[in-house]
Design a protein around this motif. Structure first.
Motif, short mmCIF file in Angstrom:
data_model
loop_
_atom_site.label_atom_id
_atom_site.label_comp_id
_atom_site.label_asym_id
_atom_site.label_seq_id
_atom_site.Cartn_x
_atom_site.Cartn_y
_atom_site.Cartn_z
N PRO A 74 3.58 -21.04 8.69
CA PRO A 74 4.39 -20.09 7.93
C PRO A 74 4.67 -20.58 6.51
CG PRO A 74 5.33 -20.51 10.10
CD PRO A 74 4.27 -21.53 9.90
N SER A 75 4.60 -19.67 5.54
CA SER A 75 4.96 -19.99 4.17
C SER A 75 6.47 -19.90 4.01
CB SER A 75 4.27 -19.04 3.19
OG SER A 75 2.87 -19.16 3.28
N ALA A 76 7.07 -20.85 3.31
CA ALA A 76 8.52 -20.88 3.13
C ALA A 76 8.86 -20.71 1.66
CB ALA A 76 9.09 -22.19 3.66
N LEU A 77 9.84 -19.86 1.37
CA LEU A 77 10.32 -19.69 0.01
C LEU A 77 11.02 -20.96 -0.45
CD1 LEU A 77 10.95 -17.83 -2.47
CD2 LEU A 77 13.06 -17.20 -1.26
N VAL A 78 10.66 -21.43 -1.65
CA VAL A 78 11.26 -22.65 -2.21
C VAL A 78 12.25 -22.30 -3.31
CG1 VAL A 78 10.80 -24.87 -3.34
CG2 VAL A 78 9.20 -23.99 -1.62
N ILE A 79 11.80 -21.51 -4.29
CA ILE A 79 12.66 -21.16 -5.43
C ILE A 79 12.28 -19.76 -5.92
CG2 ILE A 79 12.90 -21.59 -7.93
CD1 ILE A 79 13.33 -24.44 -7.40
N ARG A 80 13.27 -18.99 -6.30
CA ARG A 80 13.04 -17.68 -6.91
C ARG A 80 13.09 -17.80 -8.44
NH1 ARG A 80 12.63 -13.63 -3.51
NH2 ARG A 80 13.62 -13.70 -1.45
N GLY A 81 12.24 -17.05 -9.09
CA GLY A 81 12.27 -16.98 -10.55
C GLY A 81 11.70 -18.20 -11.23
N MET A 82 10.36 -18.29 -11.30
CA MET A 82 9.69 -19.39 -11.99
C MET A 82 8.70 -18.83 -12.99
SD MET A 82 8.95 -22.34 -9.14
CE MET A 82 7.95 -23.23 -10.33
N ASP A 83 8.62 -19.46 -14.16
CA ASP A 83 7.73 -18.99 -15.21
C ASP A 83 6.73 -20.05 -15.64
OD1 ASP A 83 8.87 -16.30 -15.64
OD2 ASP A 83 10.66 -17.41 -16.22
N SER A 84 6.42 -20.97 -14.75
CA SER A 84 5.41 -21.99 -15.03
C SER A 84 4.96 -22.58 -13.70
CB SER A 84 5.97 -23.10 -15.93
OG SER A 84 6.81 -23.98 -15.18
N PRO A 85 3.84 -23.30 -13.71
CA PRO A 85 3.50 -24.05 -12.50
C PRO A 85 4.54 -25.14 -12.26
CG PRO A 85 1.63 -23.91 -14.02
CD PRO A 85 2.84 -23.44 -14.77
N PRO A 86 4.74 -25.56 -11.00
CA PRO A 86 5.61 -26.71 -10.75
C PRO A 86 4.89 -28.00 -11.10
CG PRO A 86 4.64 -25.98 -8.69
CD PRO A 86 4.18 -25.01 -9.75
N SER A 87 5.62 -28.98 -11.59
CA SER A 87 5.03 -30.29 -11.89
C SER A 87 5.87 -31.36 -11.21
CB SER A 87 4.99 -30.53 -13.40
OG SER A 87 4.45 -31.81 -13.69
N PHE A 88 5.24 -32.16 -10.36
CA PHE A 88 5.94 -33.14 -9.54
C PHE A 88 5.97 -34.51 -10.21
CE2 PHE A 88 4.66 -29.88 -6.62
CZ PHE A 88 5.68 -29.82 -5.68
N SER A 89 7.07 -35.21 -9.98
CA SER A 89 7.18 -36.62 -10.36
C SER A 89 7.36 -37.43 -9.10
CB SER A 89 8.36 -36.85 -11.31
OG SER A 89 8.58 -38.24 -11.50
N ILE A 90 6.43 -38.33 -8.83
CA ILE A 90 6.50 -39.15 -7.62
C ILE A 90 7.75 -40.01 -7.64
CG2 ILE A 90 5.34 -40.96 -6.30
CD1 ILE A 90 2.69 -39.89 -7.34
N SER A 91 8.05 -40.59 -8.80
CA SER A 91 9.20 -41.48 -8.91
C SER A 91 10.51 -40.73 -8.70
CB SER A 91 9.21 -42.16 -10.27
OG SER A 91 10.35 -42.97 -10.44
N ALA A 92 10.62 -39.54 -9.28
CA ALA A 92 11.86 -38.78 -9.19
C ALA A 92 12.00 -38.09 -7.84
CB ALA A 92 11.94 -37.76 -10.32
#
Length: 271
Positions: A74-92
């Motif tokens: 199943p796909s799960a909603l993470v956040i509503r209202g985004m205007d860019s791709p998500p960018s992850f920081s491993i450290s953070a």
């Protein structure tokens, strides 16, 4: 780990689905079935357990972030209202993204936990100043596309400074991907005269450009394996066609000619 590739596929009926390819065997498994909403910005989580994607319903101007287990589910909603791709920081242990409120002409750079909880505003300002953030592996800085080139935003204070201009004024940066060691980025840039996207390496902190591609193809966004040794991108051949058919209507036997490069406009010779 460089073993799997998440792929967005547009079906024959125009609907989007998401697939997982096992590169060693070239076997494909559908992990998100076709739906009415458009899918964009497919991104692996750093630990490889989830695939994130933005979904935009056809009647909406905004998109929401979802995630799906890498082997499907199943796909799960993470956040509503985004205007860019998500960018992850491993450290953070978080990701960042842009959000724009048109009613207030307000743009914000926001971070959140990987499950979408605990949103925190890093930067906020009027207008559409920054786009397509890329968070450094150490979590200290975020590269963004900015007017006139590339800017760097301090993840702790939100202060922004110019990092680099493009080596040619007709080149415009579009997307970024940090190398895992944080010593440079892959930059997808656009030649505004030709409409072509190419790839270059931008060192950090020296901001020196080293060309990767220089041809007549169009390269889309890139993905890097965790060790930085393997890169994936979508290569779009620069092709176009001109079709000629009667003004009374199209016929299956109408003639066609292939143009040299993408065709945008045309005119008839006088004779």
């Amino acid at each position: 780990d460089g073993k799997y590739l998440a792929i967005l596929q547009r079906q024959a009926d125009g609907r989007d689905s998401l697939w997982m390819r096992h590169l060693a065997t070239n076997s494909n498994t559908q992990i998100v079935p076709p739906g009415d909403a458009a899918i964009v910005d497919v991104t692996f989580a750093p630990d490889g357990d989830y695939v994130y994607f933005r979904s935009r319903p056809s009647a909406s101007s905004t998109s929401d972030l979802y995630r799906v287990p890498v082997l499907g589910g199943p796909s799960a909603l993470v956040i509503r209202g985004m205007d860019s791709p998500p960018s992850f920081s491993i450290s953070a242990g978080r990701f960042c993204f842009m959000r724009y409120k048109a009613s207030e002409n307000l743009q914000s750079l926001i971070s959140a936990n990987e499950d979408g909880s605990n949103e925190n505003t890093i930067y906020s300002g009027k207008g559409l100043t920054y786009r397509n953030p890329a968070w450094s592996p150490d979590g200290k800085r975020i590269v963004v596309r900015a007017p006139g080139g590339i800017s760097m935003i301090d993840a702790a204070t939100g202060s922004a400074s110019q990092f680099s201009t493009m080596p040619n004024p007709i080149f415009k940066p579009d997307y970024f991907a940090w190398m895992p060691d944080g010593h440079g980025l892959i930059v997808v840039y656009r030649n505004i005269n030709l409409g072509l996207r190419q790839l270059t390496y931008l060192s950090y902190p020296a901001a020196e450009f080293h060309q990767i591609t220089n041809d007549l193809s169009i390269y889309d966004r890139v993905g890097l394996s965790a060790d930085g040794k393997t890169m994936s991108t979508v290569l779009v051949p620069r092709e176009g066609s001109v079709e000629v058919f009667p003004a009374a209507g199209r016929d299956m036997n109408d003639s066609a000619a292939t143009s040299m490069g993408s065709a945008y406009w045309m005119d008839w010779r006088s004779e």
